[in-house]
Design a protein around this motif. Structure first.
Motif, mmCIF file in Angstrom:
data_model
loop_
_atom_site.group_PDB
_atom_site.id
_atom_site.type_symbol
_atom_site.label_atom_id
_atom_site.label_comp_id
_atom_site.label_asym_id
_atom_site.label_seq_id
_atom_site.Cartn_x
_atom_site.Cartn_y
_atom_site.Cartn_z
ATOM 1 N N ALA A 194 -13.975 0.479 -9.096
ATOM 2 C CA ALA A 194 -15.176 0.704 -9.910
ATOM 3 C C ALA A 194 -15.183 2.140 -10.435
ATOM 4 C CB ALA A 194 -16.431 0.435 -9.083
ATOM 5 N N CYS A 195 -14.578 3.048 -9.689
ATOM 6 C CA CYS A 195 -14.473 4.451 -10.127
ATOM 7 C C CYS A 195 -13.334 4.585 -11.128
ATOM 8 C CB CYS A 195 -14.238 5.347 -8.910
ATOM 9 S SG CYS A 195 -13.816 7.034 -9.336
ATOM 10 N N ALA A 196 -12.183 4.003 -10.811
ATOM 11 C CA ALA A 196 -11.026 4.018 -11.718
ATOM 12 C C ALA A 196 -9.956 3.109 -11.146
ATOM 13 C CB ALA A 196 -10.463 5.438 -11.844
ATOM 14 N N SER A 197 -9.370 2.257 -11.993
ATOM 15 C CA SER A 197 -8.274 1.418 -11.477
ATOM 16 C C SER A 197 -6.961 1.937 -12.040
ATOM 17 C CB SER A 197 -8.503 -0.064 -11.798
ATOM 18 O OG SER A 197 -8.367 -0.320 -13.152
ATOM 19 N N ILE A 198 -6.035 2.205 -11.127
ATOM 20 C CA ILE A 198 -4.723 2.750 -11.512
ATOM 21 C C ILE A 198 -3.788 1.574 -11.780
ATOM 22 C CG2 ILE A 198 -3.835 2.911 -9.106
ATOM 23 C CD1 ILE A 198 -2.705 5.729 -10.006
ATOM 24 N N PRO A 199 -2.864 1.662 -12.749
ATOM 25 C CA PRO A 199 -1.977 0.529 -13.024
ATOM 26 C C PRO A 199 -1.246 0.057 -11.757
ATOM 27 C CG PRO A 199 -1.767 2.164 -14.755
ATOM 28 C CD PRO A 199 -2.649 2.774 -13.702
ATOM 29 N N PRO A 200 -1.107 -1.276 -11.613
ATOM 30 C CA PRO A 200 -0.556 -1.825 -10.366
ATOM 31 C C PRO A 200 0.856 -1.378 -10.028
ATOM 32 C CG PRO A 200 -1.514 -3.594 -11.710
ATOM 33 C CD PRO A 200 -1.598 -2.332 -12.517
ATOM 34 N N ARG B 25 -23.835 7.404 -11.252
ATOM 35 C CA ARG B 25 -24.106 6.721 -9.982
ATOM 36 C C ARG B 25 -22.889 6.915 -9.091
ATOM 37 N NH1 ARG B 25 -24.126 0.388 -11.743
ATOM 38 N NH2 ARG B 25 -25.032 1.071 -13.680
ATOM 39 N N VAL B 26 -22.957 6.440 -7.847
ATOM 40 C CA VAL B 26 -21.771 6.554 -6.987
ATOM 41 C C VAL B 26 -20.868 5.351 -7.259
ATOM 42 C CG1 VAL B 26 -20.873 6.590 -4.640
ATOM 43 C CG2 VAL B 26 -22.952 7.853 -5.179
ATOM 44 N N TRP B 27 -19.657 5.641 -7.752
ATOM 45 C CA TRP B 27 -18.630 4.625 -7.966
ATOM 46 C C TRP B 27 -17.500 4.918 -6.987
ATOM 47 C CZ3 TRP B 27 -19.915 1.325 -11.901
ATOM 48 C CH2 TRP B 27 -20.644 1.800 -13.000
ATOM 49 N N ILE B 28 -17.005 3.913 -6.284
ATOM 50 C CA ILE B 28 -15.784 4.125 -5.487
ATOM 51 C C ILE B 28 -14.825 2.959 -5.694
ATOM 52 C CG2 ILE B 28 -16.757 5.658 -3.719
ATOM 53 C CD1 ILE B 28 -17.008 3.247 -1.860
ATOM 54 N N GLY B 29 -13.560 3.182 -5.368
ATOM 55 C CA GLY B 29 -12.543 2.146 -5.550
ATOM 56 C C GLY B 29 -12.266 1.902 -7.024
ATOM 57 N N THR C 229 2.099 1.307 -9.551
ATOM 58 C CA THR C 229 2.104 2.427 -8.601
ATOM 59 C C THR C 229 1.937 1.953 -7.159
ATOM 60 O OG1 THR C 229 -0.299 2.644 -8.750
ATOM 61 C CG2 THR C 229 1.004 3.956 -10.287
ATOM 62 N N GLY C 230 1.396 0.746 -6.958
ATOM 63 C CA GLY C 230 1.086 0.268 -5.598
ATOM 64 C C GLY C 230 0.083 1.182 -4.909
ATOM 65 N N ASN C 231 -0.732 1.867 -5.715
ATOM 66 C CA ASN C 231 -1.582 2.918 -5.163
ATOM 67 C C ASN C 231 -3.083 2.580 -5.225
ATOM 68 O OD1 ASN C 231 -2.722 6.137 -5.936
ATOM 69 N ND2 ASN C 231 -1.675 5.694 -4.017
ATOM 70 N N GLY C 232 -3.433 1.406 -5.767
ATOM 71 C CA GLY C 232 -4.856 1.077 -5.941
ATOM 72 C C GLY C 232 -5.607 1.012 -4.620
ATOM 73 N N LEU C 233 -4.978 0.421 -3.608
ATOM 74 C CA LEU C 233 -5.671 0.282 -2.312
ATOM 75 C C LEU C 233 -5.794 1.649 -1.632
ATOM 76 C CD1 LEU C 233 -3.937 -3.002 -1.160
ATOM 77 C CD2 LEU C 233 -6.333 -2.735 -1.796
ATOM 78 N N ILE D 246 0.855 -1.197 0.000
ATOM 79 C CA ILE D 246 0.000 0.000 0.000
ATOM 80 C C ILE D 246 0.886 1.239 0.000
ATOM 81 C CG2 ILE D 246 -1.890 1.218 1.145
ATOM 82 C CD1 ILE D 246 -2.655 -1.355 2.538
ATOM 83 N N ALA D 247 0.959 1.907 -1.152
ATOM 84 C CA ALA D 247 1.809 3.110 -1.273
ATOM 85 C C ALA D 247 0.926 4.340 -1.405
ATOM 86 C CB ALA D 247 2.716 2.990 -2.495
ATOM 87 N N GLY D 248 1.324 5.416 -0.725
ATOM 88 C CA GLY D 248 0.639 6.697 -0.909
ATOM 89 C C GLY D 248 -0.601 6.875 -0.054
#
Ligand SMILES: Cc1cc2nc3c(=O)[nH]c(=O)nc-3n(C[C@H](O)[C@H](O)[C@H](O)COP(=O)(O)OP(=O)(O)OC[C@H]3O[C@@H](n4cnc5c(N)ncnc54)[C@H](O)[C@@H]3O)c2cc1C
Length: 340
Positions: free
Chosen positions: A247-253, A241-245, A255-259, A48-50
């Motif tokens: 589902a809203c946008a996935s950043i390339p792995p 609609r409300v998108w989070i995580g 970065t270690g920043n998805g979580l 988990i980065a950032g």
């Protein structure tokens, strides 16, 4: 006292559970619907980065990360050859999804939330009060994501990254002391099932020496998992609609920043969702407020990550990256700031 309107969250990954937990602790009636169950291993670098202190504190994440391993330095390798190591501007945290998701799920139920596991909700229905935290969109092109935990494996640094032929793999310790080995690979017609698949993918991607290191250590087959992994989004989802995580946008792995983004998206959603639940805002106002705040917070990060991602996957650009690192021409701090 006026009663609060209930909320439903579709998807019990880190985004859905952390939003559900913060809302439940604020007294909002919330149900989380999760297609799977806990605990479960997930394909994830578990790095988990950032994650900023403010987000972690607002969601009460500190207690769940207490035994996470701090990671401060990284060494990239191009087909087995190490590049110059570098220090992360802020520590990243190593913790298994097996532990983390289950901990947050337990806390959500303890806070009065209702958790419906093994329940898949149709994603076409969007009644007011329903939040979508159902993970990555199922749109290609898909790569292969593989992960397994390995014991008795010494690392050269807190975080090792290996670049192969249309592949990259990260290795770092998690709270159990095991090393999580997780990679993204171009699809190949490889036969073996189970944990041997990751060894075959490593060998086929020019990372045979890393495969040999894993063979000489102790691979835990019970932790092996595989998924179809898209390459990441350039923009956040629309405001229908409300998108989070993810589902809203996935950043390339890489970065270690998805979580961290999943948690930041959840934190940004909490206040507008409370406003809807208490009647201070309409559903439409809350949906727009959440979409706007995520666009502002994540827009630049997603664009920069999508431009850099090919330098981790394509052999020619990987060589360019390696040369720039060798001559100290990569502005790590500036990239880190733009990506987190
Ligand atoms: C190969 C790879 C490596 C990665 N490495 C890292 C890393 O090192 N660090 C990092 O920070 N991020 C990493 N990520 C990204 C990270 O895994 C995601 O950003 C994170 O899991 C997003 O959390 P989420 O809650 O949005 O989605 P998820 O964790 O995907 O959770 C979504 C949940 O929704 C459930 N669901 C789906 N549809 C429905 C439905 N219709 N009804 C009910 N439930 C449903 C699913 O079962 C799932 O549990 C990596 C991703 C990949 C592919």
């Amino acid at each position: 006292m006026k009663s609060l309107l209930p909320l439903e969250i579709v998807g019990g990954g880190l985004a859905g559970l952390s939003a559900g937990l913060a809302l439940s602790r604020a007294g909002v009636p919330v149900t989380v619907f999760e297609a799977g169950a806990y605990p479960r291993h997930r394909v994830c670098g578990e790095f988990i980065a950032g994650l900023d202190d403010r987000t972690a504190a607002s969601l009460g994440m500190g207690e769940f990360l207490a035994d996470a391993r701090p990671h401060r330095s990284v060494t990239y390798h191009l087909r087995g050859r190490p590049m110059r190591p570098f220090a992360l501007p802020a520590p990243a945290w190593g913790i298994s999804r097996h532990a983390l998701d289950a901990r947050v799920a337990r806390a959500f139920v303890s806070a009065g939330g209702i958790l419906r596991t093994d329940t898949r909700v149709p994603e076409g229905e969007t009644p007011p009060g329903r939040v979508f935290a159902a993970g990555r969109k199922r749109k290609g092109p898909f790569w292969v994501g593989l992960k397994v935990h390995v014991r008795n494996l010494a690392l050269v640094n807190d975080f090792e990254v290996h670049l192969g032929d249309r592949a990259y793999v990260g290795l770092s310790n998690v709270e159990t002391g095991a090393v999580n080995v997780c990679g993204i690979f171009a699809q190949r017609p490889l036969e073996p099932r189970g944990a041997d698949l990751i060894l075959s993918y490593l060998a086929a991607s020019g990372l045979g020496a890393l495969a040999d290191r894993l063979r000489a250590a102790q691979v835990d087959p019970a932790t092996f998992c595989v998924t179809a992994a898209p390459l990441g989004d350039r923009r956040v989802s629309g405001s229908d609609r409300v998108w989070i995580g993810d589902a809203c946008a996935s950043i390339p792995p890489f970065t270690g920043n998805g979580l961290a983004m999943a948690l930041q998206g959840a934190a940004l959603a909490v206040e507008p969702l409370r406003a809807y639940s208490s009647g201070r805002a309409s559903w439409g106002e809350s949906v727009r407020a959440i979409a706007d705040s995520q666009r502002r917070r994540f827009g630049r990060r997603l664009l920069v990550a999508s431009l850099l991602h090919p330098f981790f996957l394509e052999p020619r650009r990987q060589s360019v990256l390696a040369a720039l690192v060798r001559f100290r021409l990569v502005p790590f701090r500036a990239f880190y700031a733009a990506l987190h």
